[in-house]
Write a protein that holds these residues in place. Structure first.
Motif, PDB file in Angstrom:
ATOM      1  N   LEU A  85       0.831  -1.206   0.000  1.00  0.00           N
ATOM      2  CA  LEU A  85       0.000   0.000   0.000  1.00  0.00           C
ATOM      3  C   LEU A  85       0.867   1.257   0.000  1.00  0.00           C
ATOM      4  CD1 LEU A  85      -2.716  -1.171   2.535  1.00  0.00           C
ATOM      5  CD2 LEU A  85      -3.037  -0.806   0.077  1.00  0.00           C
ATOM      6  N   GLU A  86       1.951   1.215   0.743  1.00  0.00           N
ATOM      7  CA  GLU A  86       2.875   2.353   0.802  1.00  0.00           C
ATOM      8  C   GLU A  86       3.599   2.522  -0.535  1.00  0.00           C
ATOM      9  OE1 GLU A  86       4.939   5.589   2.173  1.00  0.00           O
ATOM     10  OE2 GLU A  86       3.375   4.546   3.286  1.00  0.00           O
ATOM     11  N   THR A  87       4.101   1.436  -1.078  1.00  0.00           N
ATOM     12  CA  THR A  87       4.884   1.478  -2.324  1.00  0.00           C
ATOM     13  C   THR A  87       4.085   2.021  -3.497  1.00  0.00           C
ATOM     14  OG1 THR A  87       6.263  -0.370  -1.595  1.00  0.00           O
ATOM     15  CG2 THR A  87       6.207   0.073  -3.958  1.00  0.00           C
ATOM     16  N   ILE A  88       2.827   1.608  -3.606  1.00  0.00           N
ATOM     17  CA  ILE A  88       2.033   2.055  -4.754  1.00  0.00           C
ATOM     18  C   ILE A  88       1.248   3.339  -4.454  1.00  0.00           C
ATOM     19  CG2 ILE A  88       1.917  -0.216  -5.795  1.00  0.00           C
ATOM     20  CD1 ILE A  88      -0.881  -0.541  -4.780  1.00  0.00           C
ATOM     21  N   GLY A  89       1.472   3.913  -3.282  1.00  0.00           N
ATOM     22  CA  GLY A  89       0.900   5.218  -2.958  1.00  0.00           C
ATOM     23  C   GLY A  89      -0.502   5.210  -2.391  1.00  0.00           C
ATOM     24  N   LEU A  90      -1.041   4.040  -2.103  1.00  0.00           N
ATOM     25  CA  LEU A  90      -2.402   3.990  -1.592  1.00  0.00           C
ATOM     26  C   LEU A  90      -2.499   4.337  -0.108  1.00  0.00           C
ATOM     27  CD1 LEU A  90      -4.016   0.991  -3.490  1.00  0.00           C
ATOM     28  CD2 LEU A  90      -4.161   3.441  -3.951  1.00  0.00           C
ATOM     29  N   SER A  91      -1.377   4.363   0.577  1.00  0.00           N
ATOM     30  CA  SER A  91      -1.420   4.749   1.993  1.00  0.00           C
ATOM     31  C   SER A  91      -1.752   6.234   2.143  1.00  0.00           C
ATOM     32  CB  SER A  91      -0.093   4.421   2.685  1.00  0.00           C
ATOM     33  OG  SER A  91       0.960   5.140   2.082  1.00  0.00           O
ATOM     34  N   ARG A  92      -1.621   6.988   1.074  1.00  0.00           N
ATOM     35  CA  ARG A  92      -2.027   8.400   1.094  1.00  0.00           C
ATOM     36  C   ARG A  92      -3.481   8.567   0.662  1.00  0.00           C
ATOM     37  NH1 ARG A  92       3.301   9.063  -1.622  1.00  0.00           N
ATOM     38  NH2 ARG A  92       2.023   8.587  -3.407  1.00  0.00           N
ATOM     39  N   TYR A  93      -4.024   7.564   0.022  1.00  0.00           N
ATOM     40  CA  TYR A  93      -5.381   7.626  -0.522  1.00  0.00           C
ATOM     41  C   TYR A  93      -6.421   7.028   0.438  1.00  0.00           C
ATOM     42  CZ  TYR A  93      -8.947   7.379  -4.199  1.00  0.00           C
ATOM     43  OH  TYR A  93     -10.093   7.522  -4.944  1.00  0.00           O
ATOM     44  N   PHE A  94      -6.010   6.005   1.185  1.00  0.00           N
ATOM     45  CA  PHE A  94      -6.895   5.332   2.133  1.00  0.00           C
ATOM     46  C   PHE A  94      -6.407   5.546   3.561  1.00  0.00           C
ATOM     47  CE2 PHE A  94      -7.434   2.806  -1.719  1.00  0.00           C
ATOM     48  CZ  PHE A  94      -8.814   2.649  -1.768  1.00  0.00           C
ATOM     49  N   ALA A  95      -7.346   5.688   4.479  1.00  0.00           N
ATOM     50  CA  ALA A  95      -6.986   5.651   5.899  1.00  0.00           C
ATOM     51  C   ALA A  95      -6.713   4.183   6.228  1.00  0.00           C
ATOM     52  CB  ALA A  95      -8.129   6.192   6.748  1.00  0.00           C
ATOM     53  N   ILE A  96      -5.604   3.945   6.926  1.00  0.00           N
ATOM     54  CA  ILE A  96      -5.214   2.577   7.284  1.00  0.00           C
ATOM     55  C   ILE A  96      -5.036   2.533   8.797  1.00  0.00           C
ATOM     56  CG2 ILE A  96      -3.522   0.738   6.961  1.00  0.00           C
ATOM     57  CD1 ILE A  96      -2.827   2.109   4.252  1.00  0.00           C
ATOM     58  N   PHE A  97      -5.716   1.589   9.429  1.00  0.00           N
ATOM     59  CA  PHE A  97      -5.702   1.469  10.881  1.00  0.00           C
ATOM     60  C   PHE A  97      -5.173   0.104  11.302  1.00  0.00           C
ATOM     61  CE2 PHE A  97      -8.948   4.459   9.649  1.00  0.00           C
ATOM     62  CZ  PHE A  97      -8.749   5.514  10.536  1.00  0.00           C
ATOM     63  N   PRO A  98      -4.599   0.013  12.503  1.00  0.00           N
ATOM     64  CA  PRO A  98      -4.094  -1.282  12.959  1.00  0.00           C
ATOM     65  C   PRO A  98      -5.204  -2.297  13.241  1.00  0.00           C
ATOM     66  CG  PRO A  98      -3.558   0.460  14.549  1.00  0.00           C
ATOM     67  CD  PRO A  98      -4.252   1.097  13.401  1.00  0.00           C
ATOM     68  N   GLU A  99      -6.370  -1.818  13.690  1.00  0.00           N
ATOM     69  CA  GLU A  99      -7.480  -2.700  14.061  1.00  0.00           C
ATOM     70  C   GLU A  99      -8.798  -2.147  13.518  1.00  0.00           C
ATOM     71  OE1 GLU A  99      -7.121  -5.489  15.952  1.00  0.00           O
ATOM     72  OE2 GLU A  99      -4.969  -5.174  16.256  1.00  0.00           O
ATOM     73  N   VAL A 100      -9.772  -3.021  13.319  1.00  0.00           N
ATOM     74  CA  VAL A 100     -11.101  -2.616  12.865  1.00  0.00           C
ATOM     75  C   VAL A 100     -11.720  -1.626  13.837  1.00  0.00           C
ATOM     76  CG1 VAL A 100     -13.468  -3.442  12.454  1.00  0.00           C
ATOM     77  CG2 VAL A 100     -11.526  -4.714  11.521  1.00  0.00           C
ATOM     78  N   ASP A 101     -11.608  -1.905  15.126  1.00  0.00           N
ATOM     79  CA  ASP A 101     -12.196  -1.011  16.132  1.00  0.00           C
ATOM     80  C   ASP A 101     -11.625   0.402  16.032  1.00  0.00           C
ATOM     81  OD1 ASP A 101     -13.864  -2.997  17.070  1.00  0.00           O
ATOM     82  OD2 ASP A 101     -12.521  -3.576  18.710  1.00  0.00           O
ATOM     83  N   ASP A 102     -10.349   0.518  15.690  1.00  0.00           N
ATOM     84  CA  ASP A 102      -9.725   1.839  15.521  1.00  0.00           C
ATOM     85  C   ASP A 102     -10.363   2.582  14.341  1.00  0.00           C
ATOM     86  OD1 ASP A 102      -7.932   1.251  17.604  1.00  0.00           O
ATOM     87  OD2 ASP A 102      -6.487   0.388  16.209  1.00  0.00           O
ATOM     88  N   ALA A 103     -10.610   1.850  13.261  1.00  0.00           N
ATOM     89  CA  ALA A 103     -11.217   2.475  12.073  1.00  0.00           C
ATOM     90  C   ALA A 103     -12.635   2.935  12.370  1.00  0.00           C
ATOM     91  CB  ALA A 103     -11.209   1.474  10.912  1.00  0.00           C
TER      92      ALA A 103
END
Length: 109
Positions: A85-103
């Motif tokens: 996700l980081e390499t292809i740039g999607l970490s800037r496009y999507f919110a990424i959380f460690p756990e479902v509850d965090d999201a």
């Protein structure tokens, strides 16, 4: 498998997302996109592999979701997926959380 918490659809993925599972992913996303205001957390905790073509399905889905006032985020990616996700740039496009509850908690703010 999809379950709902706090009006958020949690899409639980497992195994591998590749050409063999593309139809299943498309069908799951199509069902979720029928909601009036889609709010989706993609739980990647048990997902071992996802190719970049399958990730593009999430980009397309997010465009539809955002236009309707909803959101889509990822939770629990393993190291490989987080790096992809980081390499292809999607970490800037999507919110990424460690756990479902965090999201889900972030969405309630």
């Amino acid at each position: 498998m999809t379950d709902y918490r706090c009006d958020v659809a949690v899409l639980r993925l497992s195994g591998e997302l590749d050409s063999d599972t593309a139809t299943s992913l498309h069908d799951l996303l199509a069902d979720l996109l029928e909601r009036t205001v889609p709010r989706i957390v993609v739980d990647m905790t048990d997902l071992k592999f996802c190719d970049s073509v399958r990730l593009s399905a999430f980009v397309t889905a997010k465009q539809v979701i955002s236009a309707r006032g909803g959101w889509l985020s990822f939770a629990g990616p393993n190291r490989f997926l987080a790096e992809l996700l980081e390499t292809i740039g999607l970490s800037r496009y999507f919110a990424i959380f460690p756990e479902v509850d965090d999201a889900i908690a972030a969405a309630q703010i």
